[in-house]
Design a protein around this motif. Sequence first.
Motif: not given
Length: 134
Positions: A2-7, A44-46, A93-95
């Motif tokens: 559930d990462c807003i930035f990945c969305k 990419q999610h980090h 929590p996405h750099i």
Amino acid sequence: MDCIFCKIIKGEVPCSKVYEDDDVLAFLDISPNNKGHTLVIPKQHHETILDIPDELLKKVIMLVKKVSIVLKKDSDGINILQNNYKPGGQLVPHIHFHIIPRFENDNHKFEWSHIKYEDGEVEQYRQKIENLLK
Ligand code: AMP
Ligand code: ZN
């Protein structure tokens, strides 16, 4: 996950995009410190700067510089902020890097509180960090 930035990257959540390529994305912060406040992220999610591969970090930081050059055209100064982990102020929590345009007399206070080392402590910290960097 559930990462807003990945969305945002997947297009599931809208953003005010200013730049995108295969690896990186830049968009306006939804709650800016000053107008033009931009976020730069890897696709990419980090989670933090400790996790991201060096080659990808290079691409991210090069875009941070490019955005800074553009924002400086219409501002007097630039803050670049990069928070890691909750105690470090990281909410997403996405750099990501914040690039914040600053203006003479904008009266924002980005101030740190300062503490003092006890006698001998500077050398202890210096030695410990130097050794860990070897
Ligand atoms: P940080 O405290 O470093 O994790 O900062 C996270 C930043 O992300 C904050 O400045 C938020 O305003 C920003 N933010 C959170 N959600 C969004 C969103 N959907 N679009 C743009 N910026 C966002
Ligand atoms: Zn993510």
